[in-house]
Design an enzyme around this catalytic site. Structure first.
Site, PDB file in Angstrom:
ATOM      1  N   GLN A  38       1.370  -1.476  -0.081  1.00 23.15           N
ATOM      2  CA  GLN A  38      -0.226   0.160   0.031  1.00 23.15           C
ATOM      3  C   GLN A  38       0.862   1.151   0.185  1.00 23.15           C
ATOM      4  O   GLN A  38       2.179   1.260   0.680  1.00 23.15           O
ATOM      5  CB  GLN A  38      -1.138  -0.053   1.050  1.00 23.15           C
ATOM      6  N   TYR A  68     -11.013   5.763  19.202  1.00 22.80           N
ATOM      7  CA  TYR A  68     -10.559   3.886  19.272  1.00 22.80           C
ATOM      8  C   TYR A  68     -10.504   2.771  18.922  1.00 22.80           C
ATOM      9  O   TYR A  68     -10.465   2.053  19.095  1.00 22.80           O
ATOM     10  CB  TYR A  68     -10.246   4.641  16.473  1.00 22.80           C
ATOM     11  N   GLN A  69      -9.247   3.691  19.689  1.00 21.70           N
ATOM     12  CA  GLN A  69      -7.763   2.460  19.768  1.00 21.70           C
ATOM     13  C   GLN A  69      -8.672   1.882  21.394  1.00 21.70           C
ATOM     14  O   GLN A  69      -8.859   0.483  21.522  1.00 21.70           O
ATOM     15  CB  GLN A  69      -6.606   3.073  20.129  1.00 21.70           C
ATOM     16  N   ASP A  93       0.171   0.667  13.883  1.00 25.09           N
ATOM     17  CA  ASP A  93       0.652   2.223  13.909  1.00 25.09           C
ATOM     18  C   ASP A  93       1.453   1.576  15.355  1.00 25.09           C
ATOM     19  O   ASP A  93       1.845   2.263  16.300  1.00 25.09           O
ATOM     20  CB  ASP A  93      -0.292   2.588  14.050  1.00 25.09           C
ATOM     21  N   GLU A 113       1.019  -8.695  11.997  1.00 24.68           N
ATOM     22  CA  GLU A 113       0.416  -7.341  10.812  1.00 24.68           C
ATOM     23  C   GLU A 113       0.932  -7.914   9.492  1.00 24.68           C
ATOM     24  O   GLU A 113       2.347  -8.733   9.743  1.00 24.68           O
ATOM     25  CB  GLU A 113       1.212  -6.196  11.692  1.00 24.68           C
ATOM     26  N   ASP A 162      -7.982  -5.243  13.812  1.00 24.27           N
ATOM     27  CA  ASP A 162      -7.490  -3.194  13.736  1.00 24.27           C
ATOM     28  C   ASP A 162      -7.486  -3.161  12.150  1.00 24.27           C
ATOM     29  O   ASP A 162      -6.066  -3.436  11.579  1.00 24.27           O
ATOM     30  CB  ASP A 162      -6.660  -2.565  14.350  1.00 24.27           C
ATOM     31  N   ASP A 165      -9.716   0.029   6.173  1.00 21.23           N
ATOM     32  CA  ASP A 165     -11.790  -0.394   5.196  1.00 21.23           C
ATOM     33  C   ASP A 165     -12.067  -0.979   4.504  1.00 21.23           C
ATOM     34  O   ASP A 165     -10.528  -1.432   3.757  1.00 21.23           O
ATOM     35  CB  ASP A 165     -12.106   1.100   4.776  1.00 21.23           C
ATOM     36  N   TYR A 230     -12.755  10.549  10.653  1.00 21.43           N
ATOM     37  CA  TYR A 230     -12.778   9.257   9.951  1.00 21.43           C
ATOM     38  C   TYR A 230     -14.285  10.055   9.189  1.00 21.43           C
ATOM     39  O   TYR A 230     -14.786  10.646   9.661  1.00 21.43           O
ATOM     40  CB  TYR A 230     -13.251   8.628  10.905  1.00 21.43           C
TER      41      TYR A 230
END
Length: 287
Positions: A38, A68-69, A93, A113, A162, A165, A230
């Site tokens: 990406q 969010y976290q 992250d 990840e 996590d 989108d 967001y």
């Protein structure tokens, strides 16, 4: 695609949220590269602090990332009576890892990840989030979450996904087959929690995702939180439990224990309220 024009970053995504855009004034582009998976950008903004952008989509900003976290982490952790062993899929992250290791009952946190560059760049440029990787509870694997779970059956109390989108490398994490894979990686009373999108943007897609979850989990729910950076300032989480008597809205961690963790957004009251949905959303899910 993304746009950086006249000092402003604009989040343009015609497939996921057509006809709208969120923009941030940029002070400096700190880093930009194309990894194997990406496009990665890290920018310093005027009012939201440092910001991580993947494939033109904002993943987190220093100003509001904790909402969010904390919620994607503590909604499932505090719904489970004894979350000793946790798996995080994605979250390069380090923000979710930072929160999960705070839970007093968590003994092991395994994370997989796919993009090592997100991890390395977060350690360098987002240390307030990537500090989660430093915990003695943490075990990080760079690889594919599907392959990892196929090799780890009946191991985890909680699995947190996590993801970015449902486009590009993350699209498979929203499909029914992914929930089946998570079910087999969980212990008998296990709970999953995944980034579930905003009901303001695509309620039908959320309902489809929840239907996929219901194929494999006895109890399924959708919870929400507020994240200004967001789309629509809002995001939700799809949760599933193998325990048919699960009450997601009733946190199992005592208020005093939550206070001791010193969270910014999450509380027992916020936990319960996160499952209170507008009537039109409830009706759509029940149709």
């Amino acid at each position: 695609m993304d746009s950086l024009t006249n000092g402003w970053f604009s989040e343009l995504q015609a497939e996921l949220w057509p006809g709208q855009s969120f923009s941030l004034k940029v002070k400096e582009v700190i880093h930009k590269e194309r990894s194997k998976f990406q496009d990665i950008q890290i920018v310093e903004t005027e009012t939201y602090g440092r910001c991580l952008i993947l494939d033109g989509i904002i993943q987190c900003t220093a100003r509001d990332e904790f909402s969010y976290q904390e919620m994607i982490s503590f909604l499932p952790l505090c719904a489970h009576p004894n979350p000793k062993k946790v798996l995080i899929v994605g979250g390069g992250d380090g923000g979710v890892a930072r929160e999960v290791v705070k839970h007093p009952l968590v003994e092991e946190v395994h994370q997989v990840e796919i993009d090592d560059r997100v991890v390395e760049l977060s350690k360098k440029y987002l240390p307030a989030m990537a500090c989660g990787f430093q915990s003695e509870k943490m075990r990080l694997t760079i690889g594919d979450g599907f392959d990892y779970m196929k090799k780890h059956k009946n191991e985890f109390d909680v699995i947190i996904t996590d993801s970015s989108d449902p486009i590009g490398p993350a699209v498979s994490l929203f499909q029914e087959s992914y929930y089946e894979l998570m079910k087999h990686a969980l212990k008998d009373d296990g709970i999953v929690c995944s980034q579930g999108g905003s009901f303001w943007l695509d309620l039908d897609y959320i309902k489809k995702t929840m239907s996929g979850c219901k194929e494999h989990f006895a109890k399924v729910a959708y919870a929400v939180t507020s994240v200004p950076s967001y789309p629509c300032g809002h995001i939700g989480f799809v949760m599933g439990s193998l325990n048919k008597n699960q009450n997601f809205a009733s946190p199992k961690l005592e208020k005093q224990q939550i206070d001791a963790i010193d969270l910014k957004y999450y509380s027992s009251e916020v936990h319960s309220a996160a499952f209170a949905l507008p009537r039109w959303v409830q009706k759509h899910f029940s149709d």
